[in-house]
Write a protein that holds these residues in place. Structure first.
Motif, PDB file in Angstrom:
ATOM      1  N   TRP A 184       0.813  -1.220   0.000  1.00  0.00           N
ATOM      2  CA  TRP A 184       0.000   0.000   0.000  1.00  0.00           C
ATOM      3  C   TRP A 184       0.843   1.265   0.000  1.00  0.00           C
ATOM      4  O   TRP A 184       0.370   2.337  -0.377  1.00  0.00           O
ATOM      5  N   GLU A 185       2.102   1.150   0.430  1.00  0.00           N
ATOM      6  CA  GLU A 185       2.945   2.355   0.484  1.00  0.00           C
ATOM      7  C   GLU A 185       3.378   2.780  -0.916  1.00  0.00           C
ATOM      8  O   GLU A 185       3.689   3.958  -1.137  1.00  0.00           O
ATOM      9  N   HIS A 186       3.447   1.849  -1.849  1.00  0.00           N
ATOM     10  CA  HIS A 186       4.042   2.187  -3.138  1.00  0.00           C
ATOM     11  C   HIS A 186       3.181   1.887  -4.352  1.00  0.00           C
ATOM     12  O   HIS A 186       3.487   2.357  -5.447  1.00  0.00           O
ATOM     13  N   LYS A 188       0.669   1.796  -7.375  1.00  0.00           N
ATOM     14  CA  LYS A 188       0.054   2.905  -8.129  1.00  0.00           C
ATOM     15  C   LYS A 188      -1.211   2.443  -8.847  1.00  0.00           C
ATOM     16  O   LYS A 188      -1.984   3.265  -9.327  1.00  0.00           O
ATOM     17  N   LYS A 210      -4.578   5.257   1.506  1.00  0.00           N
ATOM     18  CA  LYS A 210      -3.217   5.659   1.105  1.00  0.00           C
ATOM     19  C   LYS A 210      -3.117   5.756  -0.412  1.00  0.00           C
ATOM     20  O   LYS A 210      -2.539   6.702  -0.952  1.00  0.00           O
ATOM     21  N   LEU A 211      -3.670   4.756  -1.087  1.00  0.00           N
ATOM     22  CA  LEU A 211      -3.602   4.721  -2.549  1.00  0.00           C
ATOM     23  C   LEU A 211      -4.251   5.958  -3.150  1.00  0.00           C
ATOM     24  O   LEU A 211      -3.691   6.616  -4.026  1.00  0.00           O
ATOM     25  N   THR A 213      -4.941   8.807  -1.678  1.00  0.00           N
ATOM     26  CA  THR A 213      -4.238  10.038  -1.294  1.00  0.00           C
ATOM     27  C   THR A 213      -3.063  10.292  -2.234  1.00  0.00           C
ATOM     28  O   THR A 213      -2.756  11.419  -2.592  1.00  0.00           O
ATOM     29  N   ARG A 214      -2.423   9.198  -2.651  1.00  0.00           N
ATOM     30  CA  ARG A 214      -1.260   9.325  -3.552  1.00  0.00           C
ATOM     31  C   ARG A 214      -1.670   9.515  -5.007  1.00  0.00           C
ATOM     32  O   ARG A 214      -0.833   9.673  -5.879  1.00  0.00           O
ATOM     33  N   GLY A 216      -3.179   7.118  -6.791  1.00  0.00           N
ATOM     34  CA  GLY A 216      -3.160   5.828  -7.493  1.00  0.00           C
ATOM     35  C   GLY A 216      -4.548   5.456  -7.980  1.00  0.00           C
ATOM     36  O   GLY A 216      -5.549   6.078  -7.603  1.00  0.00           O
TER      37      GLY A 216
END
Ligand code: SF4
Length: 975
Positions: A184-186, A188, A210-211, A213-214, A216
């Motif tokens: 989940w940290e990376h 996309k 998290k996804l 927010t980024r 993704g």
């Protein structure tokens, strides 16, 4: 406000050290334990006031949920306070099914069970069928069954998501959920298939946050747009049971475009392993191996055989070679390319079947390739692979996927699950940044996993089984069958009908025991499995089977039923002996690395539950009861030399002192006499205290250099071996091509010493395939599509995933009844409007329920919430409660057998390889009920009798009022 003192824990709530107290304490004491309102196992902080539960809060330090709590978790209070709680052991006095019981003391209950089981064990131990539901203590329950000596044990995995587990373990040496998670940290691009959020509930919720927010992308492939799909950036309303075909079309596109990670595939999978090319021969499709068993590849530079573990070799991936002994062989990738480049998998070919336009399939394939290969991530982490090569970075391909029950619960589910993993492998996304990452103790090599025990020679009176019930067959020799090829387990797991049934077939136990096929049993022993209602297919018939008598003897066809549950569920009236359990807030539990741990990608972790309140009823934790029964039966490992119980302190005693082998116990934290060892070590008498002090869990963070490519990361493999997770520290090769499945296929084709009986030959030859295949779900291909034109599926509402929520006073207020949801355009075609009562008919039965229209559902699919409907009187609900009068189960319509086809044998309604219950293969016809039939649900069952210990069903259930009044009084001026 004075902060609550956190008795029994040293955890300081650092998160509330802020000028604004967003999380005020509401009691005088806080105890940290583990939630059990679903399968997710989040950490919770239970606030108590004067010893009474006041409030449940998420534990922000816990590895699973980091403080996030769902509606179910906070509503745990109302399960603990449920008026449906059993309060005393019960013995049946009326006819089975009537609910007529008398209360008995524990001694009588345990002596009765002991007498029944002693005879069974001394004569025919296989006649005990011990099956558990969403049991989180399977390392104990399975061991108990093993010590008893019966081959008939499993938990609920076979009717949940075993296809996903088996598909994963036979392919990537791991699986989704407990054994692996999206990075989940990376990541996309996240692709989720079917109902999948019901297991890893809170972590996916947090991950999606998290996804998004980024920035993704979240793509949901699901016939129904509910649950987490509601926030997907793109919803693909696929036709049920066609996910495998869709994935194979994606693979087709990637292969055609050359968008695959060849370097990753050759390093970490078996794509280059040579397989014999000898159609019709007994060795066709088997690996070419060295004398020591190492597989060969073909070095294209040197034009010669090379060991697959040779880093100098330049293996070919396509073409045919002639071996020195004259045989022909191809690299297994050649088979991959031949199969999926076929036009049968082109987007245009599959579009209509899947209900997804070809351009959409093509675009998704292109998106996957673009994100994987053009948006790579590089983390500057040094690591060393198992060939001694040093790397100064890890490269991530940030595409992650997840799937669980939605795609599992089909008769083609196993191959679909394998296809998803192969798609991940082709993109190089397993255990890399942004992809799917393993959770310790996984990965584990398939060959190193146990094989099932339970053959005739292994089942003897008064003798434990020499090994576990559930295992991972890799060849016909490892099946549990007799010389005549017939099954040895009551559920027919590990027979030719379900050779890879690694979680058993719980949904077939009652049917087979009732029919005496393959044999009659003596005692059915169930734990927290509501088999007379929502945990069985064909609910009405199942109730009949449980009460059916042999006309010759007048005895029940299933002679004895022992059941343990905390609540007055629909199953209770069908048992002869009830052993009342506690709720999860009243007992010890262990969430063990030997079983189903709470690790995450960066850490190994396990945890406990401990009693935050004491039961006020005459109930006992089932695990303690099981150990007591074990001691009374004299089961090895449960009694001392003098015959006394080895664990007189019950389950807590066992958790601390039991050793599966020297140094290896249920909990990994604070081992050794002084608690200084972790992983392995001698029992520590203070271990549970240390867990309680630490908030109810133990966590070991994996160093950065061990966090990726764990199938070939030497440092990780060495640690994993040292701690006892794996049996050696060799590379774990992921298996795109499955030789194990090819061996079963060859047996079906008439090769080898052990072959299926005539009836099963074609089936095995067809479905056991070394590469994923797609075929229509079996029910769909056996019923008349004109007569039953629609798919019918279910899922649990988010606030009741995996829970006992339909009796929970707070959760019932969110969903207290269910409707049949129909696509608005389809309803118009059928002349159905919102609120109409409709007949829903399958090949098995018909029901009358109320319809609701919606847009977010595949046009050819109807669906409903599962397990909202309750039997009148059960769960101590008012017989006129909405759950009993308007709530319904789709289960009535689902047969546990495939449709009848003349006189031919009726196989179970299960995946032909894993035995996974095919809940979602159901086909139905929906018609508006006539005007005079409107307004009443069918079928309706008679209310059961109330057991003597049940309090009157309250009309209104309130909780917390007393605390409010106390607080108001405390605030009043005292002058
Ligand atoms: S109910 Fe499940 S998801 Fe919710 S807090 Fe409890 S364990 Fe976590």
């Amino acid at each position: 406000m004075e902060k609550a003192k956190e008795k029994g824990t040293t955890i300081r709530d650092r998160h509330t050290e802020s000028p604004v107290d967003t999380s005020p304490s509401v009691g005088d004491e806080v105890k940290c334990t583990t939630c059990y309102m679903c399968a997710c196992r989040c950490g919770i902080k239970v606030h108590l006031q004067d010893g009474e539960i006041r409030y449940i809060q998420g534990n922000r330090d816990h590895p699973v949920n980091k403080g996030v709590l769902c509606a179910k978790g906070s509503a745990g209070i109302m399960n603990y306070k449920s008026p449906a709680r059993l309060s005393k052991p019960l013995k049946r006095v009326g006819p089975r099914g009537s609910g007529e019981f008398k209360e008995v003391e524990w001694e009588e209950a345990l002596e009765t069970a002991t007498a029944w089981l002693t005879t069974c064990r001394a004569t025919s131990p296989h006649k005990l069928a011990f099956f558990t539901g969403r049991d989180q203590s399977q390392s104990l329950t399975s061991w108990w069954a093993q010590q008893f000596g019966t081959p008939n044990f499993s938990a609920h995995g076979g009717f949940c998501s075993v296809n996903m587990a088996a598909g994963g373990l036979y392919t990537i040496a791991s699986a989704f959920w407990e054994f692996g998670e999206p990075d989940w940290e990376h990541t996309k691009y996240f692709l989720m298939f079917g109902v999948a959020e019901d297991h890893d509930s809170n972590p996916i919720k947090m991950g999606l946050g998290k996804l998004k927010t980024r920035g993704g992308k979240f793509v949901s492939v699901n016939p129904v747009r509910t649950g987490y799909s509601a926030i997907a950036d793109e919803w693909i309303g696929i036709r049920p049971g066609t996910d495998g075909l869709f994935v194979m079309a994606l693979i087709h596109e990637l292969l055609k475009a050359g968008k695959i990670d060849e370097e990753y595939l050759v390093r970490y999978t078996n794509v280059h392993w040579l397989v014999v090319d000898n159609p019709g021969g007994a060795d066709h499709g088997l690996y070419i191996r060295d004398d020591d068993g190492t597989a060969f590849c073909w070095d294209g530079d040197k034009q010669e055989l090379a060991r697959t573990d040779s880093v100098a070799a330049k293996p070919i991936l396509a073409g045919q070679v002639t071996l020195p002994d004259g045989r022909r062989a191809v690299p297994s990738f050649q088979r991959v390319a031949e199969r999926y480049l076929d036009e049968a998998y082109a987007p245009e070919s599959v579009a209509e079947t899947c209900g997804i336009p070809a351009p959409t399939i093509r675009r998704i394939a292109a998106d996957l390739a673009r994100v994987a290969f053009e948006e790579t991530i590089e983390l500057p982490i040094k690591w060393t692979d198992c060939f001694g090569r040093k790397h100064d970075k890890v490269v991530g391909r940030p595409v992650a996927m997840h799937a669980m029950r939605g795609i599992s619960a089909h008769t083609n589910g196993f191959h679909t699950c394998r296809a998803i993993h192969i798609l991940q492998l082709l993109l190089g996304t397993i255990d890399v940044p942004g992809g799917m990452r393993y959770k310790p103790p996984y990965p584990k090599a398939l060959y190193s996993l146990p094989k099932p025990f339970g053959r005739d020679r292994e089942v003897k009176p008064n003798t434990p089984l020499a090994g576990p019930h559930l295992g991972f067959p890799m060849a016909p020799e490892e099946l549990l069958i007799g010389e005549d090829g017939q099954p040895k387990r009551i559920d027919k797991a590990f027979s030719w009908e379900a050779p890879l049934a690694i979680h058993g077939l719980m949904h077939m136990v009652i049917h087979n025991a009732w029919k005496g096929d393959p044999y009659q049993i003596d005692t059915l022993f169930l734990y927290m499995a509501n088999m007379a209602w929502n945990s069985s297919m064909n609910t009405a018939q199942t109730m009949k089977m449980l009460t059916d008598k042999d006309p010759a003897t007048g005895e029940y066809k299933i002679p004895r039923i022992i059941y343990s549950d905390a609540f007055y569920s629909e199953m209770v009236p069908f048992a002869d002996l009830i052993l009342p359990d506690t709720t999860y807030l009243e007992r010890y539990d262990c969430i063990s690395l030997l079983d189903r741990p709470i690790s995450h990608a960066d850490a190994a972790a396990d945890g406990i539950r401990h009693p935050v309140v004491q039961p006020t009823r005459d109930v006992r934790p089932f695990q303690t009861v099981l150990l007591d029964l074990g001691a009374r039966l004299g089961l090895p490992g449960m009694v001392k030399e003098d015959g006394g119980p080895l664990y007189p302190g019950g389950y807590a005693d066992y958790i601390v002192n039991h050793q599966r082998r020297p140094g290896l116990g249920p909990l990994a934290g604070w081992r050794g006499e002084d608690g200084s060892e972790h992983g392995t070590g001698a029992p520590n008498p203070n271990q549970l205290d240390r867990y309680i002090e630490n908030g109810g869990f133990w966590e070991y963070t994996i160093p950065d250099e061990h966090k990726y490519h764990r199938y070939a990361n030497q440092g990780y493999l060495d640690w994993s071996f040292k701690i006892g997770f794996i049996t050696n520290a060799n590379q774990i090769v992921m298996k795109i091509y499955s030789e194990a499945l090819q061996k079963f296929k060859l047996a079906g084709q008439g090769h080898g010493d052990i072959q299926p009986p005539e009836r099963d030959r074609d089936r095995i030859a067809k479905y056991a395939d070394p590469l994923p295949i797609w075929y229509p779900p079996m029910e769909e291909s056996m019923v008349d599509g004109g007569e039953y034109p629609l798919h019918a599926i279910t899922q649990r509402p988010m606030q009741m995933y995996h829970s006992w929520g339909s009796q929970n006073a707070w959760l019932r207020q969110i969903t207290g009844e269910n409707w049949l949801y129909i696509n608005r355009a389809k309803a118009k075609e059928l002349g159905i409007v919102n609120g109409d009562w409709v007949w829903v008919a399958s090949h098995n039965a018909r029901i009358k329920v109320q319809a609701k229209l919606m847009d977010g559902v595949n046009k050819n699919t109807v669906w409903t919430w599962n397990a909202i409907g309750k039997r009148p009187g059960a769960w101590n609900l008012d017989p006129e409660a909405s759950e009993a009068t308007r709530g319904f189960l789709l289960n009535y319509l689902i047969s546990e057998l495939l449709p009848a086809d003349g006189d031919s044998y009726r196989y179970s309604n299960s995946d032909p390889l894993t035995g996974q219950a095919a809940w979602f293969d159901l086909r139905v016809r929906v018609e508006r009920a006539a005007d005079h039939e409107q307004g009443e649900m069918e079928p309706r069952f008679e209310p059961t009798m109330r057991p003597p210990d049940l309090p009157p069903a309250p009309k209104i259930l309130r909780y917390g009022e007393a605390f409010r009044q106390d607080r108001a009084r405390a605030k009043e001026p005292t002058e």
